[in-house]
Design a protein around this motif. Structure first.
Motif, short mmCIF file in Angstrom:
data_model
loop_
_atom_site.label_atom_id
_atom_site.label_comp_id
_atom_site.label_asym_id
_atom_site.label_seq_id
_atom_site.Cartn_x
_atom_site.Cartn_y
_atom_site.Cartn_z
N ARG A 21 1.01 -9.09 4.11
CA ARG A 21 0.12 -8.11 4.76
C ARG A 21 -1.34 -8.35 4.36
N LEU A 22 -1.56 -8.87 3.18
CA LEU A 22 -2.93 -9.12 2.74
C LEU A 22 -3.52 -10.38 3.37
N CYS A 23 -2.74 -11.45 3.40
CA CYS A 23 -3.32 -12.73 3.81
C CYS A 23 -2.92 -13.19 5.21
N LEU A 100 -1.12 -6.38 12.39
CA LEU A 100 -1.70 -7.39 11.50
C LEU A 100 -3.14 -7.72 11.88
N GLU A 101 -3.40 -7.80 13.17
CA GLU A 101 -4.77 -8.09 13.61
C GLU A 101 -5.71 -6.94 13.24
N ALA A 102 -5.23 -5.70 13.38
CA ALA A 102 -6.05 -4.55 12.99
C ALA A 102 -6.30 -4.57 11.48
N LEU A 103 -5.26 -4.89 10.71
CA LEU A 103 -5.42 -4.98 9.25
C LEU A 103 -6.42 -6.06 8.88
N GLN A 104 -6.38 -7.20 9.56
CA GLN A 104 -7.29 -8.29 9.24
C GLN A 104 -8.74 -7.95 9.58
N GLN A 105 -8.95 -6.99 10.48
CA GLN A 105 -10.31 -6.58 10.83
C GLN A 105 -10.87 -5.54 9.86
N MET A 106 -9.99 -4.97 9.04
CA MET A 106 -10.43 -3.93 8.09
C MET A 106 -11.05 -4.57 6.86
N ASP A 110 -9.45 -1.79 1.97
CA ASP A 110 -8.56 -0.96 2.79
C ASP A 110 -7.24 -1.69 3.05
N ARG A 111 -7.35 -2.96 3.40
CA ARG A 111 -6.17 -3.77 3.68
C ARG A 111 -5.27 -3.83 2.45
N GLU A 112 -5.87 -4.01 1.29
CA GLU A 112 -5.08 -4.14 0.07
C GLU A 112 -4.39 -2.83 -0.30
N ILE A 113 -5.08 -1.73 -0.21
CA ILE A 113 -4.47 -0.45 -0.59
C ILE A 113 -3.33 -0.10 0.36
N LEU A 114 -3.49 -0.41 1.64
CA LEU A 114 -2.42 -0.16 2.60
C LEU A 114 -1.23 -1.08 2.35
N ALA A 115 -1.50 -2.31 1.99
CA ALA A 115 -0.42 -3.25 1.69
C ALA A 115 0.38 -2.79 0.47
N LEU A 116 -0.30 -2.27 -0.51
CA LEU A 116 0.39 -1.79 -1.72
C LEU A 116 1.21 -0.54 -1.45
N ILE A 141 -7.17 9.09 -2.40
CA ILE A 141 -8.29 9.20 -1.46
C ILE A 141 -8.42 7.94 -0.63
N ARG A 142 -8.36 6.78 -1.29
CA ARG A 142 -8.50 5.51 -0.56
C ARG A 142 -7.36 5.30 0.44
N VAL A 143 -6.14 5.67 0.05
CA VAL A 143 -5.01 5.53 0.96
C VAL A 143 -5.22 6.39 2.20
N HIS A 144 -5.60 7.62 1.98
CA HIS A 144 -5.83 8.52 3.11
C HIS A 144 -6.90 7.97 4.05
#
Length: 155
Positions: A21-23, A100-106, A110-116, A141-144
């Motif tokens: 999800r990160l890379c 994945l494309e939306a995550l890569q644009q973040m 943000d991408r890392e916290i969502l992946a975790l 807070i960051r997750v939200h």
């Protein structure tokens, strides 16, 4: 069988999913998964497992890999699926690609916290806080906020 071997058998797919999800690169995520377990074993032994430490090692390996080379953002090889329902495959394929494309644009944070938070039920907010070196309240807070941004990106 050591604790690390048992943990590897039960958790490698979750760590791989986090890195993927990160890379967004299946080969890189697989390599980093193996490297993280090997580095953990060589430095901390095989009899005691601390998931937060393993994820932090994996995260640092990924950061090092990105410093050395640009990641391949092509998602095509990730989306090959050999199930029997072509219509369902097309739907899942499309949604997976979109997410994945939306995550890569973040932003990377943000991408890392969502992946975790999305990838591993055994990692709680306290574990994620230790991985990232921030407070548990800050994780919440960051997750939200990251979820809100992802929701917005997927509209």
């Amino acid at each position: 069988m050591t604790d690390l071997e048992t943990y590897y058998r039960t958790s490698r797919d979750r760590l791989y999913g986090y890195l993927l999800r990160l890379c967004a690169n299946a080969d890189l995520a697989a390599d980093l998964t193996q490297d993280a377990f090997l580095r953990y074993a060589s430095r901390y032994g095989v009899d005691r497992i601390e998931p937060a430490l393993l994820y932090r090692i994996a995260r640092n390996l990924m950061i090092d890999a990105f410093r050395k080379r640009k990641p391949d953002t092509s998602l095509t090889e990730l989306l090959i699926d050999e199930r029997n329902d072509p219509e369902m495959d097309a739907t899942v394929h499309s949604e997976f690609r979109r997410t994945l494309e939306a995550l890569q644009q973040m932003k990377a944070e943000d991408r890392e916290i969502l992946a975790l938070v999305s990838g591993d039920d055994e990692l709680g907010y306290g574990d994620i806080a230790r991985i990232l070196g921030i407070s548990e309240g800050n994780v919440r807070i960051r997750v939200h906020r990251a979820r809100m941004r992802l929701r917005e990106a997927l509209k």
